[in-house]
Design a protein around this motif. Structure first.
Motif, PDB file in Angstrom:
ATOM      1  N   ASN A 133      14.182   0.636  52.748  1.00  0.00           N
ATOM      2  CA  ASN A 133      13.937  -0.729  51.701  1.00  0.00           C
ATOM      3  C   ASN A 133      15.184  -0.772  51.232  1.00  0.00           C
ATOM      4  O   ASN A 133      16.521  -0.873  51.569  1.00  0.00           O
ATOM      5  N   TYR A 134      15.169  -1.531  49.922  1.00  0.00           N
ATOM      6  CA  TYR A 134      16.407  -2.145  48.914  1.00  0.00           C
ATOM      7  C   TYR A 134      17.246  -0.617  48.854  1.00  0.00           C
ATOM      8  O   TYR A 134      18.578  -0.767  48.545  1.00  0.00           O
TER       9      TYR A 134
ATOM     10  N   THR B 125      18.892   1.296  50.820  1.00  0.00           N
ATOM     11  CA  THR B 125      19.806   1.153  52.052  1.00  0.00           C
ATOM     12  C   THR B 125      20.785   0.181  51.521  1.00  0.00           C
ATOM     13  O   THR B 125      21.995   0.720  51.394  1.00  0.00           O
ATOM     14  N   ILE B 126      20.450  -0.946  51.257  1.00  0.00           N
ATOM     15  CA  ILE B 126      21.205  -2.183  50.775  1.00  0.00           C
ATOM     16  C   ILE B 126      22.194  -1.671  49.709  1.00  0.00           C
ATOM     17  O   ILE B 126      23.329  -1.910  49.432  1.00  0.00           O
TER      18      ILE B 126
END
Lengths: 303, 303
Positions: B133-134, B136-137
């Protein structure tokens, strides 16, 4: 001008949950519905993967099949007013085996993503909730880099979202988090043409190789030195050189379109017990330079 | 100097598959093993989430519990020579409910990620295979932005990896794809101090608010105007101003450390049927400016 962009994996397993965003609640199988309602974008683009395809006798049919499936899901979820961009993906799935370079996805979407050249403001909202694996990161990078180019000429803003990570069996309420809210920094690309090869062979015989470079890509002769000079002029802030080396925009557009067509021609499609899609060429780094040069030349023209 | 960084979600469900990278095969429950073997990094950092924790009476214990669990997994997978950085996460899981700002993760890791200030070359390899989810980014963004700062002073290179998306029941061989291979562009940060508030209240009573700003953050008075002048000097390439406004590095370091400690003090931990971790403050945008200014001041000093 507000554009909402969402990379989507396979919607087959998405469950209905209550998405919470900006003080509002909405039961839905996708975060995109509440984002559309709150943000009210002028345009919504779903970027899906061709790996969703279940059938197709050639690559055109494979891509159409994947797009049709995404549209069926999106319509069933109650979405409207959206465009679909179907990009090349990789991996082994129950429906098929898709082989190729992971970066093809990135190169394909920078060329095909339809941002707005006309409007003086560009407000991009990127919903990363439903992206899978390499798709999420490459969409983020492509959109961010494009915006850094656009922001040389336009007022831009970038927001990214991601719903809470959670299995819906445990939480039935998922908050949509803002994971980025920035003003992109104007950033001319520093990359220059290396070999002038926008496509590279992956698995080609020597005859196929020769055919690719001698015939298919024959007519994309472009003055790479002048293109590099143009990019350098922008990067170094040299307005006179920028005019001197202003490229033939229509010629670059033609090159990009030839490269995209040739790329698809070299996708081999077989149907045994499942689909087998093999990309025999990949995009090279020079393709990105062509695309970014085209974007800059177009934006300069509109000033 | 090669550093391999890997954000990890919950390794509980990872299955053994054959990872394929650079012509080599390796059976493993994680892509990190073959990457360590091929890349031979000088340092490997696993970034995990505190949402893995199952118990803890206070936040320190929660974080230690999460880190211990990650180390157990990593050791069982056969990994060695790695560091673990445990960062704040959000979401509802079988073991606990974690509430707070998704961006805390980003701010925490830019402050805590131990890149190398000494070595003239920095070669970063980022394995995104196991991030969720968040996470990685935000890891990608944090690492990339740090590298853009480092590349003002050092030779840097950035490569990112992601294994094929696939359920292991369908494919037992997963290729590790290179999803980025770039030379980061030197990029001084353009952000300036706005209000000088590195922490913002999320759910605080008015007394708690007053205590936070009057007592806890009392001694972090720093000359924000001069800091902004320093950042501006670098951004605009003004060497004299860069010397004139060179900040008190030790003072900024102290501020960063006070902010981190205060942030953790305001994490409320309850244990009912499961853990309930609530972050009553979040990092503000100014915290990033402090961290980036500290990084630049340190790198300048080492020239």
């Amino acid at each position: 001008m507000k554009i909402l962009i969402a990379p989507w994996g396979n919607p087959g397993g998405w469950k209905e949950v209550t998405y919470v965003f900006d003080g509002k609640n909405m039961k839905s199988k996708t975060s995109l519905e509440i984002l559309q309602e709150v943000i009210k974008p002028d345009k919504t683009i779903i970027i899906c993967l061709d790996t969703l395809a279940e059938e197709g006798k050639n690559y055109k049919e494979v891509r159409e099949n994947a797009e049709r499936r995404i549209r069926e899901y999106a319509d069933k979820f109650g979405l409207s007013n959206y465009e679909v961009l179907t990009a090349p993906g990789i991996g082994t799935f129950p429906n098929g085996i898709f082989r190729g370079d992971a970066l093809d996805y990135y190169h394909y979407i920078i060329a095909k993503l339809n941002l707005n050249f006309e409007h003086p403001n560009l407000d991009i909202h990127l919903d990363l909730t439903h992206g899978i694996n390499y798709q999420t990161i490459l969409t983020y990078r492509a959109v961010k880099e494009m915006l850094e180019l656009f922001s040389i000429f336009k007022k831009t803003r970038f927001k990214a979202y991601n719903a809470d990570p959670s299995s819906p069996t445990i939480a039935d309420k998922l908050f949509i988090n803002v994971v980025e809210d920035t003003i992109p920094i104007p950033m001319p690309s520093a990359e220059k043409i290396s070999q002038g090869r926008p496509l590279e062979p992956v698995s080609l015989s020597s005859e196929e190789r020769e055919k690719l470079f001698k015939n298919e890509l024959e007519n994309i002769k472009i003055n790479n030195l002048e293109l590099s000079a143009f990019i350098g002029a922008l990067y170094n802030g040299l307005p006179l050189a920028l005019f001197r080396f202003y490229p033939e925009k229509d010629k670059i557009e033609e090159v990009i379109s030839t490269v995209l067509n040739t790329y698809e021609k070299y996708v081999e499609v077989k149907k045994e017990d499942k689909l087998k899609v093999t990309r025999k060429v990949r995009f090279g780094k020079d393709f990105k330079v062509y695309v970014f040069t085209y974007v800059i030349a177009t934006l300069l023209k509109k000033l």
